[in-house]
Design a protein around this motif. Structure first.
Motif, mmCIF file in Angstrom:
data_model
loop_
_atom_site.group_PDB
_atom_site.id
_atom_site.type_symbol
_atom_site.label_atom_id
_atom_site.label_comp_id
_atom_site.label_asym_id
_atom_site.label_seq_id
_atom_site.Cartn_x
_atom_site.Cartn_y
_atom_site.Cartn_z
ATOM 1 N N CYS A 34 46.456 -13.717 -97.952
ATOM 2 C CA CYS A 34 47.352 -14.690 -98.605
ATOM 3 C C CYS A 34 46.690 -15.442 -99.758
ATOM 4 N N GLY A 35 45.689 -14.861 -100.366
ATOM 5 C CA GLY A 35 45.123 -15.413 -101.594
ATOM 6 C C GLY A 35 43.889 -16.273 -101.416
ATOM 7 N N ASP A 36 43.250 -16.511 -102.546
ATOM 8 C CA ASP A 36 41.977 -17.227 -102.670
ATOM 9 C C ASP A 36 40.801 -16.429 -102.128
ATOM 10 N N PHE A 37 40.690 -15.191 -102.671
ATOM 11 C CA PHE A 37 39.444 -14.434 -102.510
ATOM 12 C C PHE A 37 38.377 -15.155 -103.338
ATOM 13 N N VAL A 38 38.739 -15.495 -104.556
ATOM 14 C CA VAL A 38 38.009 -16.120 -105.655
ATOM 15 C C VAL A 38 37.437 -15.061 -106.580
ATOM 16 N N ALA A 39 36.554 -14.179 -106.119
ATOM 17 C CA ALA A 39 35.952 -13.172 -106.998
ATOM 18 C C ALA A 39 36.133 -11.773 -106.415
ATOM 19 N N PRO A 40 36.059 -10.754 -107.270
ATOM 20 C CA PRO A 40 36.293 -9.381 -106.818
ATOM 21 C C PRO A 40 35.370 -8.909 -105.704
ATOM 22 N N PHE A 41 34.116 -9.381 -105.671
ATOM 23 C CA PHE A 41 33.225 -8.903 -104.621
ATOM 24 C C PHE A 41 33.698 -9.318 -103.224
ATOM 25 N N SER A 42 34.581 -10.291 -103.155
ATOM 26 C CA SER A 42 35.144 -10.716 -101.866
ATOM 27 C C SER A 42 36.323 -9.852 -101.429
ATOM 28 N N VAL A 43 36.800 -9.014 -102.335
ATOM 29 C CA VAL A 43 37.936 -8.140 -102.044
ATOM 30 C C VAL A 43 37.469 -6.836 -101.396
ATOM 31 N N THR A 44 36.426 -6.246 -101.942
ATOM 32 C CA THR A 44 36.043 -4.882 -101.577
ATOM 33 C C THR A 44 35.716 -4.668 -100.097
ATOM 34 N N PRO A 45 35.197 -5.645 -99.338
ATOM 35 C CA PRO A 45 34.965 -5.384 -97.912
ATOM 36 C C PRO A 45 36.240 -5.072 -97.119
ATOM 37 N N PHE A 46 37.409 -5.413 -97.670
ATOM 38 C CA PHE A 46 38.671 -5.124 -96.982
ATOM 39 C C PHE A 46 39.111 -3.670 -97.152
ATOM 40 N N ASP A 47 38.374 -2.892 -97.935
ATOM 41 C CA ASP A 47 38.697 -1.483 -98.143
ATOM 42 C C ASP A 47 38.178 -0.682 -96.952
ATOM 43 N N VAL A 48 38.963 -0.682 -95.863
ATOM 44 C CA VAL A 48 38.523 -0.044 -94.621
ATOM 45 C C VAL A 48 39.504 1.007 -94.124
ATOM 46 N N GLY A 49 40.422 1.444 -94.980
ATOM 47 C CA GLY A 49 41.308 2.539 -94.608
ATOM 48 C C GLY A 49 42.601 2.151 -93.936
ATOM 49 N N VAL A 50 42.967 0.872 -93.940
ATOM 50 C CA VAL A 50 44.280 0.457 -93.446
ATOM 51 C C VAL A 50 45.091 -0.051 -94.631
ATOM 52 N N ASP A 51 46.407 -0.102 -94.473
ATOM 53 C CA ASP A 51 47.245 -0.647 -95.536
ATOM 54 C C ASP A 51 46.810 -2.077 -95.824
ATOM 55 N N PHE A 52 46.701 -2.414 -97.103
ATOM 56 C CA PHE A 52 46.201 -3.736 -97.498
ATOM 57 C C PHE A 52 47.122 -4.319 -98.562
ATOM 58 N N TYR A 53 47.499 -5.586 -98.374
ATOM 59 C CA TYR A 53 48.383 -6.297 -99.298
ATOM 60 C C TYR A 53 47.756 -7.651 -99.600
ATOM 61 N N ALA A 54 47.894 -8.106 -100.840
ATOM 62 C CA ALA A 54 47.321 -9.398 -101.206
ATOM 63 C C ALA A 54 48.133 -10.074 -102.297
ATOM 64 N N VAL A 55 48.135 -11.403 -102.248
ATOM 65 C CA VAL A 55 48.721 -12.214 -103.311
ATOM 66 C C VAL A 55 47.613 -12.991 -104.011
ATOM 67 N N ARG A 56 47.951 -13.504 -105.169
ATOM 68 C CA ARG A 56 47.016 -14.295 -105.965
ATOM 69 C C ARG A 56 47.020 -15.737 -105.466
ATOM 70 N N GLY A 57 45.838 -16.280 -105.260
ATOM 71 C CA GLY A 57 45.701 -17.680 -104.887
ATOM 72 C C GLY A 57 45.362 -18.532 -106.095
#
Length: 186
Positions: A34-57
């Motif tokens: 639901c948003g507020d990753f802050v930077a791209p390096f905080s996104v990539t660990p979620f790439d684990v092979g399941v459907d992934f959805y995100a909004v901008r915080g």
């Protein structure tokens, strides 16, 4: 279907990795951030092979967050909708035929309480997922369930004192009982 819900990870890789580990142990089928990753390096660990959805915080200042999400998932922008399919094994007469249903979900960061309230109040969604306040919660209003998974502890009145994430069991009847909040050890 089990959906993991997380928000406001704010570049805390220990919290992100602990959340990914929890969702892996629970065998979630999809994750919504639901948003507020802050930077791209905080996104990539979620790439684990399941459907992934995100909004901008409101703290996702780097536009590369969008392209990072899109490299393996679905970026919903400021707000978006997702429908999750669920199977009901019982068809009422004892036969084991599966009936496909959908659970309709709206997702926004939650920066505007007016927008969150409007999404809940419109009656179009089974669930409205949001973050921003760093305070976990779940409540029902006229058939729609509002879910805030929580976020990292911050020194703001009402914010949680421990990081949390949530799961939504779409096979359960729509309601607050379908949502479980989890404390995340880091």
């Amino acid at each position: 279907m089990l959906v993991g819900i997380v928000s406001d990870t704010h570049d805390d890789l220990a919290a992100v990795e602990a959340t990914v580990s929890l969702f892996d142990r629970l065998d979630v089928d999809a994750v919504v951030h639901c948003g507020d990753f802050v930077a791209p390096f905080s996104v990539t660990p979620f790439d684990v092979g399941v459907d992934f959805y995100a909004v901008r915080g409101n703290n996702d200042g780097e536009w590369a967050v969008q392209s990072s999400v899109e490299s393996f998932g679905t970026y919903l922008g400021e707000a978006g909708t997702v429908s999750f399919e669920t199977e009901d094994e019982a068809n009422g007469d004892g036969d084991a035929a599966a009936e496909i249903d959908t659970v309709d979900v709206a997702v926004t960061h939650g920066t505007s309480g007016v927008v969150v309230d409007a999404l809940v109040g419109c009656g179009e969604y089974d669930y409205v997922l949001h973050g921003h306040t760093h305070a976990h919660g779940v409540d029902e209003w006229d058939g729609t369930v509002r879910v805030n998974p929580g976020g990292l502890p911050i020194p703001v009145d009402g914010a949680d004192d421990i990081f949390r994430a949530a799961t939504l069991d779409t096979a359960a009847p729509v309601g607050s009982d379908a949502v479980t909040h989890h404390e995340i050890g880091r």
